[in-house]
Scaffold this motif. Structure first.
Motif, PDB file in Angstrom:
ATOM      1  N   ALA A  65       0.866  -1.319  -0.012  1.00 39.88           N
ATOM      2  CA  ALA A  65       0.066  -0.087  -0.083  1.00 39.88           C
ATOM      3  C   ALA A  65       0.841   1.279   0.052  1.00 39.88           C
ATOM      4  N   LEU A  66       0.322   2.175  -0.726  1.00 43.89           N
ATOM      5  CA  LEU A  66       0.999   3.596  -0.817  1.00 43.89           C
ATOM      6  C   LEU A  66       0.262   4.384   0.263  1.00 43.89           C
ATOM      7  N   ASP A  67       1.029   4.865   1.282  1.00 44.19           N
ATOM      8  CA  ASP A  67       0.337   5.655   2.660  1.00 44.19           C
ATOM      9  C   ASP A  67       0.475   7.145   2.225  1.00 44.19           C
ATOM     10  N   ASP A  68      -0.702   7.622   2.686  1.00 41.59           N
ATOM     11  CA  ASP A  68      -0.763   9.281   2.960  1.00 41.59           C
ATOM     12  C   ASP A  68      -0.560   9.971   1.440  1.00 41.59           C
ATOM     13  N   PHE A  69      -1.158   9.161   0.357  1.00 49.47           N
ATOM     14  CA  PHE A  69      -1.043   9.724  -0.862  1.00 49.47           C
ATOM     15  C   PHE A  69      -1.851  11.175  -0.759  1.00 49.47           C
ATOM     16  N   GLY A  70      -0.833  12.292  -1.366  1.00 41.54           N
ATOM     17  CA  GLY A  70      -1.616  13.854  -1.555  1.00 41.54           C
ATOM     18  C   GLY A  70      -0.905  14.448  -0.543  1.00 41.54           C
ATOM     19  N   ASN A  71       0.391  14.070   0.142  1.00 38.94           N
ATOM     20  CA  ASN A  71       0.862  14.608   1.241  1.00 38.94           C
ATOM     21  C   ASN A  71       2.278  14.033   1.294  1.00 38.94           C
ATOM     22  N   GLY A  72       3.290  14.533   1.766  1.00 41.03           N
ATOM     23  CA  GLY A  72       4.620  14.063   2.145  1.00 41.03           C
ATOM     24  C   GLY A  72       5.264  13.765   0.584  1.00 41.03           C
ATOM     25  N   HIS A  73       6.028  12.553   0.445  1.00 41.52           N
ATOM     26  CA  HIS A  73       6.550  12.340  -0.780  1.00 41.52           C
ATOM     27  C   HIS A  73       5.738  11.221  -1.413  1.00 41.52           C
ATOM     28  N   SER A  74       4.803  10.747  -0.857  1.00 41.52           N
ATOM     29  CA  SER A  74       3.974   9.721  -1.770  1.00 41.52           C
ATOM     30  C   SER A  74       3.504  10.600  -3.024  1.00 41.52           C
ATOM     31  N   ASN A  75       3.952   9.954  -4.260  1.00 41.74           N
ATOM     32  CA  ASN A  75       3.785  10.797  -5.556  1.00 41.74           C
ATOM     33  C   ASN A  75       3.464   9.829  -6.622  1.00 41.74           C
ATOM     34  N   PHE A  76       3.266  10.329  -7.863  1.00 40.26           N
ATOM     35  CA  PHE A  76       2.797   9.437  -8.938  1.00 40.26           C
ATOM     36  C   PHE A  76       3.806   8.670  -9.550  1.00 40.26           C
ATOM     37  N   GLU A  77       5.125   9.335  -9.362  1.00 42.84           N
ATOM     38  CA  GLU A  77       6.085   8.284  -9.953  1.00 42.84           C
ATOM     39  C   GLU A  77       6.086   7.047  -8.951  1.00 42.84           C
ATOM     40  N   MET A  78       6.057   7.230  -7.581  1.00 42.80           N
ATOM     41  CA  MET A  78       5.919   6.001  -6.845  1.00 42.80           C
ATOM     42  C   MET A  78       4.662   4.892  -7.351  1.00 42.80           C
ATOM     43  N   TRP A  79       3.628   5.680  -7.391  1.00 43.59           N
ATOM     44  CA  TRP A  79       2.406   5.037  -7.530  1.00 43.59           C
ATOM     45  C   TRP A  79       2.716   4.273  -9.019  1.00 43.59           C
ATOM     46  N   ASN A  80       3.260   4.844  -9.945  1.00 48.15           N
ATOM     47  CA  ASN A  80       3.320   4.482 -11.380  1.00 48.15           C
ATOM     48  C   ASN A  80       4.424   3.042 -11.602  1.00 48.15           C
ATOM     49  N   GLU A  81       5.572   3.213 -10.561  1.00 50.94           N
ATOM     50  CA  GLU A  81       6.583   2.135 -10.657  1.00 50.94           C
ATOM     51  C   GLU A  81       6.555   1.012  -9.623  1.00 50.94           C
ATOM     52  N   ILE A  82       5.720   1.203  -8.339  1.00 51.59           N
ATOM     53  CA  ILE A  82       5.651   0.010  -7.837  1.00 51.59           C
ATOM     54  C   ILE A  82       4.149  -0.615  -7.831  1.00 51.59           C
ATOM     55  N   HIS A  83       3.344   0.114  -8.443  1.00 50.05           N
ATOM     56  CA  HIS A  83       2.118  -0.695  -8.690  1.00 50.05           C
ATOM     57  C   HIS A  83       1.372  -0.980  -7.339  1.00 50.05           C
ATOM     58  N   PRO A  84       1.215  -0.217  -6.266  1.00 46.97           N
ATOM     59  CA  PRO A  84       0.709  -0.748  -5.074  1.00 46.97           C
ATOM     60  C   PRO A  84      -0.685  -1.307  -5.293  1.00 46.97           C
TER      61      PRO A  84
END
Length: 610
Positions: free
Chosen positions: A158-177
């Motif tokens: 899971a990608l935590d706290d998306f929309g704040n901190g360092h959770s970003n679209f690059e992370m989302w697209n690369e790790i496919h949570p």
């Protein structure tokens, strides 16, 4: 797993006890499924066991980082959370917080994370790791690779706290949570903020494309919870439902249940589910295992198996290159025969090895490995396979792990898309029809089904049969209006096309004609000249079958609409059966709401000669 630092003859300080994990406690906050209010998971959180220190979890992480013990501390915390989860006998999934730095730390291996979470009574398939947003991840692809080792053992991400901190679209697209938790900043006030609503709607669209379930974090208001439900966000968490507690909530409060059951406006399209792009490879199923040389004898093989009781096989490697594999069960059975030790003990191990082992490069994707399951050689079920890098031995993989991972991917993907054509499957088709019924808009549901396909498939084999199905998919999607039409592959050689325009009749007939003109190209020239093939029918009788064509049954819904998507599918299927049984090119039925009867009309179209 990294070990704590020694204290050299003195009593550890409270800070040292906390950092070593001996003074940590665990609390849990529930996650609910929005559509029915069921508690489906608990997020485990750590607390300092010394109230006088007044240290928050963030303070503890900062202390561990400054003392160079972040990886050790996070694994200790994860272990404590997992142990307490089992002690409480909680149902559903366990969500465990870990930083990306802990997962990729040089002193922490994937096996250390697995070891921390491997608590007796806890199936790793119930664990989801929440990647926290505390630090920038400079190499998201490297993180995705590291997570693959955990995923190969059933752990979700899971990608935590998306929309704040360092959770970003690059992370989302690369790790496919599998899961993305929307930060409380976007959820708090969602029902009253047009700006937040626009952002969350966009995240719903991204989740649909990238295949992730969304969780709304920080829900504190009933109006925000209802807005999550209307957006189709499947899960929610926050103080409105329950605060983190040592006594976890397993049933939602009455006021939350009442909020979820209030009337609501129609929901927008829901996320369509997971995709198959998550980077799982053969290397992620690697078992580090000893190998033997061809010159070593069978007595030495027996010693290897005795020293590694869980090893299913041992690879035979010559100058780094695998040349065979010795199956433990087969070896043990043969060596247990009378006088086998005396006869074979000193002979080279090559006498008992399989000389053609299944070899898989570490970078081979799990999707490509699925071809192994379709092969005639089923030895992988007992022997497993050898994992290599550049042709050189790395380790072993088990057939059981391969079957499990491939099956999970297929089951997961089949819920949303057909694996042959990659078109939406039954669930998205049903959801789309449901949205049209809710909107009250006229539409036509066209059911396409191949005539004489089974004899063709029997004659030429499933490879060419798949080509025929892909041809039909190409024809149907080639004339698609992406802003209004929907094509679904509902199984086998059956397709559903849902039209919203008024020209559906002409377009259906054009699709049918275009396919019929092209289908003959997949037959051998001799069969094409004869106009068909000879094959056994369903009763085992030999007879002639013409060139494969397509039949179309259309259910038209104008002023009146049925109550549910099932009625739409049933009506279209009935029209298709009439088109096939009566040899019609296309059969259309119209739903009439006034007296619930069907007005039918037949369209007989002459077949195009090949």
């Amino acid at each position: 797993m990294p070990t704590s630092h020694p204290t050299s003859g003195r009593e550890p300080s409270p800070i040292e006890q906390v950092l070593s994990g001996t003074a940590l406690s665990a609390v849990f906050q529930p996650v609910i499924r929005v559509d029915d209010g069921q508690v489906v998971a608990h997020e485990g959180l750590i607390r300092c066991g010394f109230p006088q220190l007044d240290l928050t979890p963030t303070d503890l992480l900062d202390l561990a980082r400054t003392r160079g013990r972040l990886g050790e501390f996070e694994l200790k915390a994860a272990r404590r959370v997992a142990e307490r989860f089992v002690e409480l006998g909680l149902e559903g999934r366990l969500l465990v917080n870990l930083s990306a730095q802990a997962v990729m730390h040089e002193g922490v291996a994937a096996e250390d994370v697995i070891a921390a979470l491997s608590v007796p009574g806890l199936d790793l398939g119930r664990v989801t790791i929440e990647l926290t947003e505390r630090d920038i991840v400079e190499n998201a692809a490297r993180l995705a690779h590291a997570l693959g080792f955990l995923r190969a053992r059933g752990v979700r991400v899971a990608l935590d706290d998306f929309g704040n901190g360092h959770s970003n679209f690059e992370m989302w697209n690369e790790i496919h949570p599998e899961v993305v938790k929307i930060d409380r900043y976007l959820i708090n006030g969602l029902a009253s903020s047009a700006e937040r609503l626009a952002i969350v709607r966009a995240l719903c669209s991204v989740a649909e494309t990238l295949g992730a379930d969304l969780v709304g974090e920080g829900v504190e208001d009933e109006a925000d919870l209802r807005m999550l439900r209307e957006l189709g966000i499947p899960y929610a968490q926050g103080f409105l439902i329950a605060r983190p507690s040592t006594e976890p909530v397993v049933q939602i409060p009455e006021h939350v249940a009442a909020a979820l059951h209030r009337a609501h406006v129609p929901v927008p399209p829901r996320p369509s589910g997971p995709v198959s792009a998550r980077p799982l490879t053969a290397g992620h199923m690697l078992i580090e295992a000893p190998a033997v040389a061809p010159r070593q004898n069978n007595d030495e093989i027996a010693e290897v198996f005795a020293a590694h009781p869980r090893l299913h096989a041992v690879a035979v490697v010559d100058a780094g290159v695998p040349v065979g594999i010795v199956n433990r069960r087969t070896f043990t059975e043969r060596m247990a025969q009378p006088f086998a030790r005396e006869l074979f003990g000193r002979k080279p191990c090559t006498s008992f090895m399989h000389a053609e082992p299944l070899l898989c490069d570490e970078d081979m994707s799990l999707q490509s490995m699925a071809d192994i399951l379709r092969g005639e050689d089923q030895r992988y079920l007992s022997d497993g396979f050898i994992i290599t890098s550049g042709g050189h031995y790395l380790g072993l993989g088990t057939g059981e792990s391969l079957v499990r991972r491939v099956t999970e991917i297929r089951v997961e993907a089949a819920r949303y898309a057909n694996p042959l054509t990659f078109l939406p499957g039954n669930l998205p088709v049903t959801e789309h029809i449901g949205r049209l019924l809710q909107a009250g808009r006229p539409f036509a549901a066209a059911y396409f089904d191949l005539d004489n396909f089974k004899p063709f498939n029997d004659q030429y084999g499933y490879f060419r049969g798949d080509e025929m199905i892909r041809l039909l998919a190409s024809v149907l999607t080639g004339d698609l209006r992406h802003d209004a039409d929907f094509v679904g592959h509902i199984g086998g050689d059956d397709f559903m096309v849902v039209f919203q325009g008024g020209d559906w009749s002409t377009r259906c007939d054009d699709m049918r004609r275009r396919f019929n003109a092209m289908a003959g190209n997949l037959f051998d020239e001799a069969d094409r000249e004869r106009g068909g093939i000879e094959s056994d029918d369903r009763h085992g009788l030999r007879r002639f079958f013409p060139i494969t064509t397509v039949a179309v049954g259309v259910a038209w819904f104008g002023e009146g609409l049925p109550a549910d998507a099932e009625a739409v599918a049933s009506l279209a299927a009935s029209a298709k059966r009439l088109a096939k049984n009566d040899g019609l090119g296309m059969h259309v039925v119209t739903w009439r709401d006034d007296d619930d009867i069907l007005a039918s009309r037949h369209i007989q179209v002459a077949e195009i000669k090949q």
